[in-house]
Write an enzyme that holds these catalytic residues in place. Structure first.
Site, short mmCIF file in Angstrom:
data_model
loop_
_atom_site.label_atom_id
_atom_site.label_comp_id
_atom_site.label_asym_id
_atom_site.label_seq_id
_atom_site.Cartn_x
_atom_site.Cartn_y
_atom_site.Cartn_z
N ASP A 45 0.86 -1.18 0.00
CA ASP A 45 0.00 0.00 0.00
C ASP A 45 0.90 1.25 0.00
O ASP A 45 2.13 1.17 0.13
CB ASP A 45 -0.99 -0.01 1.17
CG ASP A 45 -2.22 0.86 0.86
OD1 ASP A 45 -2.15 1.69 -0.07
OD2 ASP A 45 -3.26 0.71 1.54
C1 BGC Z 1 -5.09 3.28 0.20
C2 BGC Z 1 -5.28 2.33 -0.97
C3 BGC Z 1 -5.13 3.06 -2.26
C4 BGC Z 1 -3.77 3.71 -2.28
C5 BGC Z 1 -3.41 4.38 -3.59
C6 BGC Z 1 -3.86 4.13 0.05
O1 BGC Z 1 -3.83 5.18 0.96
O2 BGC Z 1 -5.05 2.53 1.39
O3 BGC Z 1 -6.53 1.70 -0.88
O4 BGC Z 1 -5.30 2.18 -3.34
O5 BGC Z 1 -3.71 4.66 -1.24
O6 BGC Z 1 -4.13 5.53 -3.79
#
Ligand code: BGC
Length: 759
Positions: free
Chosen positions: A259
């Site tokens: 993530d």
């Molecule tokens: C979130 C994800 C997301 C990623 C990219 C993160 O903060 O937890 O779900 O896909 O950002 O934007």
């Protein structure tokens, strides 16, 4: 493909391969741990960038892609990615709302449209679906997932993966899907985002993992790892979870992605002393792509040089990235989707809008109706009040990154269009969404979606009450702002925010029929509202066409058919709450009775509480206000007897059929979602009282009756025993099982069957 990639890999240096694992951020970095977007062109030229967020215009994306394929060391195209969570420019209801349709085919169609629009905006990989089973309404990200039940979420997992990826990833209307957040993120302690999760392998395999398994079986191209720690091990560093279970046990050979800045966050978690150690832990656990930390780029070369990471492992991760790009057709058509004309033709078409309107209506759940709905059109005066009645920028809900508020009709507009000249609508705001300017500022973090009125709450309420006084019925559009839910939006109070409840109290005192349209990204605690409103339509955040769809439902042009995919608690203090609870040693249904005033009254008038059961609840009942599977419409359905074609099953292949007749005894055609639950009263593990095993949606004309049948096999009766995460054992244990069929998880007819292993 294999030869092409082998050849490419042979020509690539170690640094080139590591470059493919690097996915830097662009734009504002919200966590402080991300690598800067600066100088992205130079990095692409050097081959240091494998992929990028597609969060800017086509022209710039095309320029960056050309740079990669013309000037980077091996002319490898970039992988453009984006959060495409519930539609792209055409916004569909939040995933939690879509789940209330109990209609995987509908969701597959919305995902197809989202994929077509996103692909036409240059996206190759979408960071969705989010498959975190969520049982705590305080957790703001429950909005992004498919609710509390693993089977229901699994059905939608497959639908989204199939919808996004289509038959061929290289088609111009397909994007690669990414199942997230692996795994258990939805069970964050106290619903506080990013918080620790400590659940057993038993719960992981029976509750958390099934939707992910379904996504993998459906061929999902990527999996994103959760931010949280699982029993002390951050998922980003969880070798048993990623390599042991996902790769080895399940055979997943797609991309595993961290993530956003999660590799750097291993230092904050306190499991890595520094960035290099974080790189080592994440890579050796199985994470292929470093999303935004930039740590792989900086530290994997040294870790390979030191012999701590084998070069072959880097090759394997890089091969997976190259394979994904190949499957997406990027090597042959790197500029796929980067064409302004195609984008316009593929975006927000009338057909997409029609689907958005259908989906928004099917996602709404009518929680209560004493007959005031549907609203009469002719000659009526409707007071349409509340802070969400005319709030264009809040209609789309959280995580709608490509949404343009101007595309959306408000509820006021939808109601006016539906009513035309036949009646009158009076409008007043009645309340702010919140009254606290600090909270408002936080909710407007991604751009202003509402402003606090200059008038005092009292003045606003008075204006709404005056409107109500002149109307035949009041429709109050209340609830949350769109950013009340979503990432890092945890609530500790699940009631209506600000002075909205006071507004409702004042409206109620007018004595006019009171209809609530509630908008939120999570279940709300609506006990007062349940007692005092005449009807409650829970509309979530329905996207581009929500305003029109809500009008369709309120006027009865469409009969509400949604049912809850997540239990509605009575208060935040009940969370987490869900229907598939363990029986416990003192089951409420056997020992205590969970209704108000449930103490036994002795002959002498003394009230006696049963110790540790009824007596353990001091405020309110233990049960949810509206249970999982609940939802009504304007028709009435009568269920007949539950009939089994035989009493017992033997072995793995035997099939038993359970049938129930459902009759529409209302005056309108309607859709009913018939639900099958199974309980296993005696097993080697304490099993949930009941678990959803199948569901079917039937459309019935007035007076029509249908026999709804479910085939049951051993596969529906089994469960996972697991001492270790990577060693699940699927078992079906002989004995009696309770079969229940009905209209919600609490309104069911039951029968008992027996299963024996084959002789
Ligand atoms: C979130 C994800 C997301 C990623 C990219 C993160 O903060 O937890 O779900 O896909 O950002 O934007």
């Amino acid at each position: 493909m294999a030869d092409f990639i082998d050849d490419l890999l042979r020509r690539m240096s170690l640094a080139d391969k590591i470059g493919q694992l690097n996915h830097p951020g662009i734009g504002a970095d919200t966590t402080g741990a991300g690598t800067a977007a600066a100088d992205i062109e130079t990095r692409i030229r050097r081959g240091e960038v494998g992929g990028l967020s597609a969060g800017f215009g086509l022209e710039r994306l095309a320029a960056l892609q050309r740079l990669a394929v013309d000037h980077s060391p091996h002319r490898i195209p970039l992988l453009f990615t984006l959060d495409v969570i519930h539609g792209h420019r055409t916004v569909f209801p939040l995933p939690l709302a879509l789940a209330c349709s109990w209609d995987p085919d509908l969701v597959r169609r919305t995902a197809r449209v989202a994929a077509a629009e996103a692909a036409a905006a240059g996206v190759a990989l979408a960071w969705a679906p989010m498959l975190d089973v969520a049982r705590d309404a305080r957790w703001g990200r429950c909005a992004e997932g498919f609710g509390e039940d693993p089977l229901l979420a699994g059905a939608f997992a497959r639908a989204v993966v199939e919808g996004y990826q289509g038959r061929d990833l290289a088609r111009p209307d397909s994007v690669m899907a990414c199942a997230k957040h692996f795994a258990g993120y939805g069970l964050a302690e106290a619903g506080r985002d990013y918080n620790a999760v400590d659940v057993s392998p038993f719960r992981m395999h029976n509750v958390v993992l099934p939707p992910f398994k379904e996504a993998v079986a459906a061929g999902v191209g990527a999996v994103m790892v959760g931010f949280h720690d699982l029993a002390g091990i951050p998922c980003t560093a969880h070798r048993q979870l990623l390599k042991g279970l996902l790769r080895q046990r399940w055979g997943f050979d797609g991309l595993i992605v961290s993530d956003y800045t999660a590799i750097a966050e291993l230092v904050n978690h306190g499991v890595a002393a520094d960035a290099r150690e974080a790189a080592f832990l994440a890579f050796t656990a199985g994470v292929d792509i470093d999303l935004v930390s930039g740590i792989y780029l900086d530290h994997l070369p040294a870790l390979v040089a030191e012999g701590r990471i084998a070069a072959a492992e880097i090759d394997a991760a890089c091969r997976r990235v190259l394979r994904a790009k190949f499957r997406l057709g990027l090597f042959s058509e790197p500029l796929r989707g980067l064409d302004e004309e195609r984008k316009d033709a593929a975006t927000l078409t009338p057909e997409h809008r029609r689907l958005a309107r259908e989906a928004a209506a099917k996602a709404c759940v009518l929680l209560k109706n004493n007959g005031v709905l549907p609203l009469a059109r002719a000659g009526g005066v409707i007071a349409l009040v509340g802070p969400l009645a005319d709030s264009r920028a809040n209609m789309q809900g959280t995580w709608a990154v490509a949404a343009q508020p101007s595309d959306s009709a408000t509820i006021l507009e939808g109601m006016k269009a539906a009513l035309g000249e036949r009646g009158t609508i009076l409008h007043a705001k009645g309340a702010n969404i919140v009254d606290d300017p600090n909270v408002a500022a936080r909710l407007n973090l991604f751009g202003e979606t509402f402003a606090i009125d200059d008038r005092s709450p009292e003045e606003m309420i008075a204006e709404a009450v005056a409107c109500a006084g002149r109307a035949d019925a009041v429709v109050a559009c209340v609830g949350e702002a769109k950013e009340h839910s979503g990432e890092s939006s945890t609530r500790t109070d699940l009631g209506l925010p600000g002075s909205q409840q006071r507004l409702l109290e004042a409206l109620h005192r007018t004595g006019k029929p009171l209809v609530l349209v509630a908008l939120s990204g999570r279940p709300l605690a609506l006990e007062w509202e349940d007692r005092h409103a005449d009807a409650i339509l829970h509309a979530w955040f329905g996207g581009t066409e929500a305003g029109n769809a809500i009008a369709d439902l309120l006027f009865g042009d469409i009969n509400p058919s949604g049912k809850l995919a997540m239990s509605f608690p009575r208060s935040a203090g009940q969370c987490p709450i869900h229907y598939a609870e363990a029986p416990t040693g003192r089951p409420i249904d056997k020992i205590g009775i969970d209704v108000a005033g449930d103490a036994e009254v002795y002959g002498d008038g003394r009230r006696v509480f049963r110790k540790f059961t009824t007596a353990c609840r001091l405020e309110g009942a233990h049960t949810p206000l509206y249970p999982f599977g609940h939802g009504i419409g304007y028709s009435k359905f009568r269920y007949g007897e539950l009939v089994l074609d035989k009493p017992a099953l033997r072995g793995d292949r035997d099939v038993l059929t359970a049938t129930i007749t459902v009759r529409n005894i209302g005056a309108l055609p309607g859709e009913e979602i018939v639900q099958l639950y199974i309980g296993d009263p005696v097993a080697s593990r304490s099993r949930p009282v009941r678990e959803l095993k199948a569901f079917r949606k039937v459309t019935l004309q007035p007076g029509e009756e249908r026999a709804v049948s479910f085939d049951i096999t051993a596969a529906d009766l089994g469960f996972f025993r697991a001492e270790r995460l990577d060693e699940p054992e699927e078992v079906c244990e002989p004995g009696l099982f309770r079969i229940e069929i009905g209209r919600s998880s609490q309104q069911l007819s039951a029968a008992t069957i027996e299963w024996q292993a084959a002789a």
